[in-house]
Design an enzyme around this catalytic site. Structure first.
Site, PDB file in Angstrom:
ATOM      1  N   GLY A  46       0.827  -1.196   0.000  1.00 51.87           N
ATOM      2  CA  GLY A  46       0.000   0.000   0.000  1.00 51.87           C
ATOM      3  C   GLY A  46       0.860   1.244   0.000  1.00 51.87           C
ATOM      4  O   GLY A  46       2.038   1.202   0.391  1.00 51.87           O
ATOM      5  N   GLN A  51       3.310  10.026   0.994  1.00 53.82           N
ATOM      6  CA  GLN A  51       4.574   9.288   1.050  1.00 53.82           C
ATOM      7  C   GLN A  51       5.460   9.553  -0.172  1.00 53.82           C
ATOM      8  O   GLN A  51       6.646   9.281  -0.149  1.00 53.82           O
ATOM      9  CB  GLN A  51       4.314   7.772   1.164  1.00 53.82           C
ATOM     10  CG  GLN A  51       3.707   7.368   2.495  1.00 53.82           C
ATOM     11  CD  GLN A  51       3.483   5.869   2.567  1.00 53.82           C
ATOM     12  OE1 GLN A  51       2.491   5.368   2.044  1.00 53.82           O
ATOM     13  NE2 GLN A  51       4.407   5.148   3.184  1.00 53.82           N
ATOM     14  N   CYS A  88       5.916   0.231   7.826  1.00 57.10           N
ATOM     15  CA  CYS A  88       5.589   1.325   6.911  1.00 57.10           C
ATOM     16  C   CYS A  88       6.799   1.609   6.025  1.00 57.10           C
ATOM     17  O   CYS A  88       7.920   1.636   6.522  1.00 57.10           O
ATOM     18  CB  CYS A  88       5.234   2.566   7.735  1.00 57.10           C
ATOM     19  SG  CYS A  88       4.833   4.003   6.741  1.00 57.10           S
ATOM     20  N   LEU A  89       6.550   1.818   4.736  1.00 58.81           N
ATOM     21  CA  LEU A  89       7.647   2.149   3.822  1.00 58.81           C
ATOM     22  C   LEU A  89       8.333   3.460   4.229  1.00 58.81           C
ATOM     23  O   LEU A  89       9.477   3.694   3.873  1.00 58.81           O
ATOM     24  CB  LEU A  89       7.127   2.263   2.385  1.00 58.81           C
ATOM     25  CG  LEU A  89       6.614   0.952   1.759  1.00 58.81           C
ATOM     26  CD1 LEU A  89       5.930   1.237   0.434  1.00 58.81           C
ATOM     27  CD2 LEU A  89       7.749  -0.042   1.586  1.00 58.81           C
ATOM     28  N   HIS A 130      -4.324   1.894   7.609  1.00 57.63           N
ATOM     29  CA  HIS A 130      -2.974   2.471   7.647  1.00 57.63           C
ATOM     30  C   HIS A 130      -2.851   3.614   6.636  1.00 57.63           C
ATOM     31  O   HIS A 130      -2.310   4.680   6.949  1.00 57.63           O
ATOM     32  CB  HIS A 130      -1.965   1.351   7.350  1.00 57.63           C
ATOM     33  CG  HIS A 130      -0.530   1.786   7.337  1.00 57.63           C
ATOM     34  ND1 HIS A 130       0.364   1.424   8.332  1.00 57.63           N
ATOM     35  CD2 HIS A 130       0.173   2.530   6.457  1.00 57.63           C
ATOM     36  CE1 HIS A 130       1.556   1.952   8.046  1.00 57.63           C
ATOM     37  NE2 HIS A 130       1.466   2.610   6.908  1.00 57.63           N
ATOM     38  N   GLU A 131      -3.360   3.391   5.407  1.00 55.19           N
ATOM     39  CA  GLU A 131      -3.211   4.413   4.361  1.00 55.19           C
ATOM     40  C   GLU A 131      -4.102   5.625   4.634  1.00 55.19           C
ATOM     41  O   GLU A 131      -3.693   6.766   4.388  1.00 55.19           O
ATOM     42  CB  GLU A 131      -3.519   3.836   2.977  1.00 55.19           C
ATOM     43  CG  GLU A 131      -2.679   2.630   2.557  1.00 55.19           C
ATOM     44  CD  GLU A 131      -1.188   2.795   2.733  1.00 55.19           C
ATOM     45  OE1 GLU A 131      -0.688   3.936   2.805  1.00 55.19           O
ATOM     46  OE2 GLU A 131      -0.499   1.760   2.823  1.00 55.19           O
ATOM     47  N   HIS A 134      -2.359   7.815   6.945  1.00 53.43           N
ATOM     48  CA  HIS A 134      -1.353   8.659   6.288  1.00 53.43           C
ATOM     49  C   HIS A 134      -1.966   9.962   5.781  1.00 53.43           C
ATOM     50  O   HIS A 134      -1.330  11.013   5.835  1.00 53.43           O
ATOM     51  CB  HIS A 134      -0.734   7.929   5.088  1.00 53.43           C
ATOM     52  CG  HIS A 134       0.463   7.082   5.427  1.00 53.43           C
ATOM     53  ND1 HIS A 134       1.583   7.598   6.034  1.00 53.43           N
ATOM     54  CD2 HIS A 134       0.719   5.776   5.204  1.00 53.43           C
ATOM     55  CE1 HIS A 134       2.486   6.622   6.187  1.00 53.43           C
ATOM     56  NE2 HIS A 134       1.985   5.500   5.704  1.00 53.43           N
TER      57      HIS A 134
HETATM   58 ZN    ZN Z   1       2.860   3.664   5.792  1.00 52.97          ZN
END
Ligand code: ZN
Length: 167
Positions: A46, A51, A88-89, A130-131, A134
């Protein structure tokens, strides 16, 4: 189509509330395509627009064969609970335990500007929550069940379990 750099947690945009998209036009469709390329390359399951440095309410998720892209997403329903490791990326190399709804329904616009619903449980439900976080400037590290659960991920573990870290 392009793979974009993924910002890490120090980036101020990751702490800001993203703006609603006024109209789903070609520039938004290009953003979605670039975000998908970036997510796949990471690899991740995702990605949210902040991000990649864009303060708009756009997310992409791919937890199975199905690719989901939502513009202006909103949670419609959340049920049950799941407690498990999440990463998380934008917080590379770490996972921690986060409690989430087990099943969710989200609503938003697709790449053609049509209203769609996405229903998910398990990992998909976790990724949706999660997204959307963000888009509100919230990172998973804000939602840890306990700070003690935050730990470094071994490189081998990261390869085996992309779903742990790639959202
Ligand atoms: Zn994330």
């Amino acid at each position: 189509m392009a793979v974009l750099p993924i910002l890490t947690q120090e980036a101020p945009i990751l702490r800001q509330k993203a703006k609603r998209v006024a109209r789903v036009d070609d520039s938004v469709r290009k953003l979605i395509d670039d975000m998908v390329d970036t997510m796949v390359a990471a690899p991740g399951v995702g990605l949210a627009a902040p991000q990649v440095g864009v303060g708009l309410r756009v997310l992409v998720i791919k937890t199975d064969e199905n690719l989901h892209a939502l513009v202006n997403p909103e949670m419609v329903k959340g049920e049950g609970e799941q407690i498990g490791p999440e990463g998380c990326l934008s917080v590379p190399g770490y996972v921690g335990e986060v409690k989430r709804f087990l099943r969710v329904v989200a609503r938003g616009l697709n790449r053609h500007g049509k209203t769609v619903k996405v229903k998910g449980d398990g990992l998909l439900a976790r990724a949706i929550q999660h997204e959307i976080d963000h888009l509100d400037g919230i990172l998973f590290t804000d939602r840890l069940t306990s700070l003690d659960t935050l730990r470094k991920v071994e490189p081998e573990e990261q390869e085996q379990k992309a779903e742990l870290v790639g959202v």
